[in-house]
Design a protein around this motif. Structure first.
Motif: not given
Length: 955
Positions: A237-238, A280-284, A291-292, A334-335
């Motif tokens: 994550e970091v 996932d819509q809930e992602d960070d 990422f996009s 998706q993005l």
């Protein structure tokens, strides 16, 4: 060091101390050896105060940047040692230095690197590495130094001189040869060592890799061990945001198209198998935004490869690349549809370029058609406002959404190029479904449905807004939607965004009302009642006022049946709201301008007789005149300055409104033909007394002056009787700005009426010049730049006036001013051509001189003028270009030189061989010009083609 001065470095110190510290810094910068004191302070850690340490680095930075070559070998060695000693101390200090100090130190290291690496310090990086090893504080400094070096060498925001660019290229080449592989190895060690226990250093190192990848050999980074490590970071994550950016830089690197496709594909496979392609819509959201950007980079890289391969004729590889692109479309969608606009916005570039490919293909597969439709639906969904959008108080978030909507509009336009039929059908479906049930639909869905209809006008362009003729399918679809829009009653929707979109769309498709004029009354009522001009929101009222004027203008003759009704209904909106009654008008004065213009257009374009037009125009303007007289009397008696200002503004609005009604007239419909001259002459008589009002002169004069400008155009010679007294008032106790704005009025009269106003001009010529000279001679403070600029502008206006008078064939206006005055005027022109470094004025002065030589320079010219030509005009043509300030790199100066050449050509034309003789025997020898050059100059001057001489003079 001066301890007292150093106290001022603290940001909380008072102004005197801060001033003293600044002066001390300047003093140390010039001093020969102050840098040594600072170097010693840093090497021996004499000071603990952060601001003093930073200050010492600033002094060293100045020394290295600007005065390094003045130092001896020993002194240069001392600076190197100081920095290395400071670096060693960093690893032993109990506390790390503040970030701002570390960054400044890194900048000084980088400057020293740029100066010394190629000559004295080839082991720069190795020396640093041997000091820092893998000590975390040392590594932090090493990475900061690398970023600072990259900034010096490749920062694209800095404009480098060609010399610095050559030097930077040489530095990069040398680094690639000597140390880059070792640096890359050190990065790998740092990443391996710290990836699990020091995320800050790992992220810093990833940033370094991303920065350097653009200019080092890619194979050093794009290999199994590095990529695997980076992919590992993608699930921590970091680290994953920084790892994403690093991969983006790798993908972005310029390379052969086939290799690029392979690189991107291998990366995609690994990312996909790591499960990163299922969004996932809930992602960070912060990570997904990066990422996009990475997916966007990969998509655009593949598209760039496809374009190159097509260009090179390699169809097989192009086909493979196209397949690779198609395989990313599902992820792109998706993005694009993600509820976070940053994530969506970052992928738009790929989306846009993908549509560009489809546009070039001869036929689309079913899958590609489905992709186009999916993009279209995504765009329609993302154009929709969200619940949080604040329409009453738009801030930064709202501004960002407006920008994002503009990007989506570009996508929509591109979709229209790929498949106009599909776009039209999709919009029609959404529009009809939404408007059938608008009463029970949320505002944002109604707004976007109308917005899509509005956007079709630009997405499916036609010439002159002819949307309702030509292509039958399209015309019918748009006509059906417009009919639904105006008959559905949606204009009554209780949300400002829907209301505004309704009016914007009606005005954009005004040609619809030529096809179905029966809907005009419905729309007019919407404009005129609580939905438009009387809406509760000032924003809606204001925009509607502008749109209403456009709507009425565009309908022109079709407005005939409604004119008097509309004029009656807008009467209360045109009231001049004086400051005293505390009455809050529905429209601001700026909005009222549009209403007055609309009223003027309705009257002038009507099919009424001239008598009827005159009555209506009088009804419109009489209330303004009456109010004006009352308010002017009040102003004369008012002591309170705020109240004076409010009254003057109100008077100014009245004049402005009357001016604005006159914009309705044209060459086809003049004031005379409409029988309205008398009304406007009455206005003039009403407004002119304001010029003699001693209070709030600037505001009142400016309004009346604008009105006069309009009347000169509209009333033509009928305005002339009013000009002398108006001019007399405007010249009374005026300042530079007043004069500067008055002169264009006189120029307009002179150019338009020419000899008709000659007597008036002869009479007011010297009073005007005296007023100008008086202002120009006023003493001004040396540093008062605004006063200097005002004088420069006034001087330009003065010369523009003389140019208009001479250019309109009225040199007699000057000639009849008496010998002494004529001479004074001529000398000001010579002075303007030579003495003031203002090429715009110089150009005008040479134009005046050419014109006067043409008019007076012949054998029958005024007595003494030929003498003046040789004594003053000829020298001016040489002295001006010889001035230091005459800069031929400036375009205006080149034009001034060109006019100077014309002046000399005109003198030769009027005086013939006598002029050549004077130049050859008297003037040019007096300037110590050699006989060969004199010969050459005179030959060029005698060439029939003026261009030859102009070019000669330039060289």
């Amino acid at each position: 060091m001066d301890e007292q001065a150093l106290l001022g470095l603290n940001p909380n110190a008072d102004a005197d101390f801060r001033q003293r510290a600044l002066a001390y810094f300047e003093q140390l910068k010039i001093s020969q050896d102050a840098w040594q004191v600072c170097a010693e302070a840093l090497a021996q850690s004499i000071y603990s105060d952060d601001h003093i340490k930073f200050f010492c680095f600033q002094v060293l930075e100045h020394q290295v940047k600007f005065k390094y070559s003045e130092l001896s070998e020993v002194q240069q060695q001392l600076i190197r040692e100081t920095l290395i000693t400071w670096l060693q101390a960093q690893m032993l200090n109990p506390q790390p230095e503040k970030t701002f100090i570390r960054n400044k130190a890194a900048q000084v290291f980088a400057l020293l690197f740029v100066t010394e690496y190629l000559t004295k310090w080839p082991k720069f990086f190795f020396d640093i590495l041997s000091v820092v090893d893998l000590n975390p504080r040392g590594v932090d400094m090493y990475l900061r130094i690398l970023m600072a070096v990259d900034a010096e060498l490749v920062d694209r925001d800095v404009v480098h001189t060609s010399e610095a660019t050559r030097r930077n290229t040489l530095l990069k080449d040398t680094m690639r040869e000597q140390c880059i592989p070792s640096l890359v190895e050190s990065w790998y060690q740092i990443l391996q060592n710290y990836q699990y226990n020091n995320s800050e250093l790992t992220c810093q190192c990833l940033e370094v890799v991303g920065a350097y990848v653009s200019w080092i050999d890619l194979s050093l980074i794009a290999n199994e061990r590095f990529i695997n490590m980076l992919l590992g970071h993608m699930s921590v994550e970091v680290l994953r945001e920084e790892a994403c950016d690093c991969l983006f830089e790798i993908v972005n690197k310029g390379m052969d198209p086939i290799d690029k496709t392979k690189l991107v594909e291998s990366l995609c496979q690994v990312l996909q198998s790591a499960g990163l392609f299922s969004i996932d819509q809930e992602d960070d959201v912060d990570f997904l935004a990066r990422f996009s950007k990475l997916v966007n980079g990969m998509g655009q890289a593949l598209i760039a490869s496809w374009t190159k391969l097509i260009k090179n004729g390699d169809m097989k590889s192009a086909q493979d690349t196209l397949q690779a692109i198609e395989a990313k479309v599902a992820l792109m969608l998706q993005l694009l549809i993600h509820e976070d606009d940053d994530i969506s916005s970052n992928i738009i570039g790929f989306c846009y370029d993908y549509l560009h490919i489809l546009k070039q293909l001869s036929a689309l597969s079913d899958q590609q058609k489905a992709n186009v439709e999916a993009i279209m639906l995504a765009v329609m969904k993302k154009l929709t406002y969200d619940e949080e959008y604040n329409f009453e108080n738009e801030g930064e978030d709202e501004a960002m959404f407006v920008e994002y909507r503009k990007q989506l509009k570009l996508l929509l336009d591109r979709l229209a190029q790929v498949s106009p039929e599909l776009l039209l059908a999709s919009v029609r479906r959404v529009f009809n479904t939404t408007l059938q049930n608008w009463q029970t639909t949320r505002f944002m869905e109604v707004e976007v449905a109308i917005r899509l209809l509005y956007m079709l006008a630009e997405a499916l362009p036609v010439s002159h807004g002819a949307h309702f003729s030509g292509d039958v399918t399209k015309a019918t679809a748009l006509q059906d939607m417009m009919r639904t829009l105006v008959t559905s009653g949606v204009s009554a929707y209780q949300h400002t965004s829907v209301t505004l979109e309704f009016f914007e769309t009606v005005v954009r498709y005004e040609k619809f009302f030529a096809v179905e004029p029966q809907h005009i009354p419905t729309v007019l009522m919407a404009f005129l009642d609580h939905r438009g001009l009387r809406h509760t929101s000032p924003k809606v009222r204001s925009r509607t006022a502008y749109l209403f004027s456009r709507f009425v203008k565009s309908l022109n003759k079709q407005m005939n049946p409604f004119i008097e009704d509309v004029l009656n209904r807008i009467q209360d909106l045109m009231e001049l709201s004086p400051p005293e009654n505390g009455y809050q008008a529905l429209l601001s004065s700026d909005d009222q301008l549009f209403i007055y213009e609309t009223a003027g257009v309705l009257i002038v374009n009507s099919e009424y007789s001239a008598e009827r037009k005159q009555v209506l125009m009088r009804n419109l303007l009489t209330p303004l005149m009456e109010k004006f007289k009352v308010l002017l009397e009040k102003l004369m008696m008012t002591q309170d300055e705020d109240r004076q200002m409010a009254l003057a503004d109100c008077l100014n609005h009245a004049v402005g409104f009357a001016s604005r009604t006159s914009k309705a007239f044209s060459n086809k419909q003049t004031v005379k033909q409409c029988g309205c001259s008398e009304v406007y002459l009455d206005c003039l008589q009403t407004f002119l007394p304001a010029l003699s009002c001693p209070l709030q002169k600037e505001v009142l004069r400016s309004g009346v002056r604008t009105f006069l400008h309009r009347m000169i155009i509209c009333l033509e010679e009928e305005v002339l009787p009013f000009i002398p007294s108006a001019s007399e008032h405007m010249l009374k106790d005026c300042e530079a700005k007043d004069l500067q704005e008055f002169i264009p009025l006189i120029n307009q009269i002179t150019a338009k009426f020419k000899t008709q106003v000659s007597p008036f001009l002869q009479q007011m010529f010297m009073p005007l010049l005296h007023a100008i000279f008086e202002v120009l001679l006023l003493p001004a403070e040396e540093n008062d730049q605004s006063a200097a600029l005002e004088k420069q502008m006034l001087r330009r206006s003065y010369f523009a006036f003389l140019q208009t008078v001479t250019g309109s064939g009225m040199s007699e206006v000057i000639a009849n001013q008496g010998a002494e005055n004529v001479e004074r005027v001529l000398f000001t022109v010579i002075q303007g051509a030579v003495d003031y470094p203002d090429p715009i004025a110089q150009k005008t002065c040479f134009i005046i001189l050419s014109k006067l030589v043409e008019l007076w320079g012949g054998k029958d010219g005024p007595v003494g003028f030929a003498d003046f030509v040789y004594k003053h005009i000829v020298p001016a043509c040489f002295l001006a270009p010889l001035k230091q300030t005459f800069d031929l790199a400036d375009a205006q100066t080149v034009l001034a030189l060109s006019e100077c050449a014309v002046t000399l050509k005109t003198i030769h034309l009027k005086r013939g061989p006598e002029c050549i003789q004077y130049l050859q025997q008297e003037y040019l020898p007096s300037l110590q010009v050699t006989p060969e050059i004199i010969q050459e100059f005179c030959q060029a001057l005698q060439q029939p083609d003026a261009k030859v001489f102009k070019n000669y003079l330039k060289v």
